[in-house]
Design a protein around this motif. Structure first.
Motif, short mmCIF file in Angstrom:
data_model
loop_
_atom_site.label_atom_id
_atom_site.label_comp_id
_atom_site.label_asym_id
_atom_site.label_seq_id
_atom_site.Cartn_x
_atom_site.Cartn_y
_atom_site.Cartn_z
N ASN A 32 0.81 -1.22 0.00
CA ASN A 32 0.00 0.00 0.00
C ASN A 32 0.85 1.28 0.00
N ASN A 33 2.04 1.22 0.61
CA ASN A 33 2.88 2.41 0.71
C ASN A 33 3.74 2.64 -0.53
N GLU A 34 3.72 1.68 -1.45
CA GLU A 34 4.56 1.79 -2.63
C GLU A 34 4.04 2.88 -3.56
N GLN A 35 4.95 3.63 -4.14
CA GLN A 35 4.59 4.69 -5.08
C GLN A 35 4.23 4.08 -6.43
N LEU A 36 3.12 4.55 -6.99
CA LEU A 36 2.67 4.03 -8.27
C LEU A 36 3.72 4.24 -9.36
N GLY A 37 4.42 5.35 -9.29
CA GLY A 37 5.44 5.66 -10.29
C GLY A 37 6.58 4.67 -10.30
N ASN A 38 6.82 4.01 -9.18
CA ASN A 38 7.91 3.04 -9.11
C ASN A 38 7.54 1.69 -9.71
N CYS A 39 6.27 1.55 -10.11
CA CYS A 39 5.79 0.26 -10.62
C CYS A 39 5.91 0.15 -12.13
N SER A 40 6.38 1.21 -12.78
CA SER A 40 6.45 1.19 -14.24
C SER A 40 7.88 1.36 -14.72
N ALA A 41 8.11 0.92 -15.91
CA ALA A 41 9.43 1.11 -16.52
C ALA A 41 9.59 2.57 -16.91
N PRO A 42 10.84 3.04 -17.01
CA PRO A 42 11.06 4.44 -17.43
C PRO A 42 10.35 4.77 -18.75
N ASN A 43 9.69 5.91 -18.77
CA ASN A 43 8.99 6.42 -19.96
C ASN A 43 7.74 5.60 -20.33
N ALA A 44 7.35 4.65 -19.48
CA ALA A 44 6.14 3.86 -19.77
C ALA A 44 4.90 4.73 -19.55
N THR A 45 3.92 4.57 -20.40
CA THR A 45 2.69 5.35 -20.28
C THR A 45 1.54 4.55 -19.66
N ILE A 47 0.45 1.07 -17.04
CA ILE A 47 0.82 0.04 -16.07
C ILE A 47 -0.30 -0.99 -16.05
N PHE A 48 0.03 -2.23 -16.29
CA PHE A 48 -0.98 -3.28 -16.32
C PHE A 48 -0.93 -4.07 -15.01
N MET A 49 -1.99 -3.95 -14.25
CA MET A 49 -2.10 -4.62 -12.95
C MET A 49 -3.31 -5.54 -12.93
N HIS A 50 -3.32 -6.42 -11.95
CA HIS A 50 -4.49 -7.25 -11.69
C HIS A 50 -4.98 -6.97 -10.28
N MET A 51 -6.29 -6.98 -10.11
CA MET A 51 -6.84 -6.89 -8.76
C MET A 51 -7.36 -8.27 -8.35
N VAL A 52 -6.94 -8.69 -7.17
CA VAL A 52 -7.45 -9.93 -6.59
C VAL A 52 -8.37 -9.54 -5.43
N VAL A 53 -9.60 -10.00 -5.48
CA VAL A 53 -10.57 -9.71 -4.42
C VAL A 53 -10.70 -10.95 -3.55
#
Length: 199
Positions: A32-45, A47-53
């Motif tokens: 939860n504390n992770e920055q969203l910007g750190n989850c993508s590669a440089p210059n990526a527009t 981010i593909f994530m999955h939500m698990v409920v």
């Protein structure tokens, strides 16, 4: 923006409480504390994530000291019961009958009425177990819940409700007296005798 902030936005959009969300990126669960910007590669527009409920945190959420958080969890569990094993959601929801807040106990009764099939043995057993609780408010809630999940003529439910007519706390006796006619068959000898003995 943090992952926690993103989850909050997803809750507002899709009504899935943050506690029941896990966001994954390449099979890794994001903190939860992770920055969203750190989850993508440089210059990526994108981010593909999955939500698990998952309901794994449901017991914890239903013990939340904030009644509004408990009610929010109950609302979600009720909706999730359409796609998640009813036995799991029933067992989890029955625990909320033990809550100290009257509104949460009422919410649990209403949720059980929507989740559990009428006369479902597992649901009745989960609620009946709360009749042994040391707290009379829990017993009262359990009696009221039985009225919503047991069919008329259910012998098991009629027996335990009849026994509650002897409870030392007036509110439990009143709840049992109101519930018994909804469960016992008309002319049930044991039920009639138990009520008559209280007159």
């Amino acid at each position: 923006m943090t992952i926690g902030s993103l989850k909050q936005q997803l809750e507002e959009r899709w009504a899935i409480p943050v506690a029941f969300q896990s966001l994954t990126l390449e099979a890794q669960v994001l903190n939860n504390n992770e920055q969203l910007g750190n989850c993508s590669a440089p210059n990526a527009t994108n981010i593909f994530m999955h939500m698990v409920v998952s309901l794994d945190r449901a017991p914890e959420e239903l013990r939340n000291p904030d009644p509004q958080m408990c009610l929010k969890a109950l609302t979600f569990i009720t909706h999730a019961a359409q796609t998640i094993d009813a036995e799991i959601t029933t067992a989890v929801t029955a625990r909320a009958l033990e809550d100290s807040d009257r509104d949460v106990r009422k919410g649990a009764r209403e949720a059980l009425a929507r989740i559990a099939e009428r006369d479902n043995a597992q649901a009745i057993a989960a609620v009946t177990a709360r009749l042994e609780d040391h707290n009379w408010t829990v017993r009262e809630a359990a009696v009221q819940a039985l009225a919503q999940i047991a069919e008329r003529g259910n012998a098991q439910a009629a027996v335990v409700i009849t026994a509650c007519l002897k409870h030392p706390v007036l509110f439990v006796r009143v709840a049992a007296l109101k519930t018994l006619p909804q469960i016992a068959e008309r002319g049930d000898v044991q039920a009639v005798a138990a009520v008559t003995a209280r007159l």
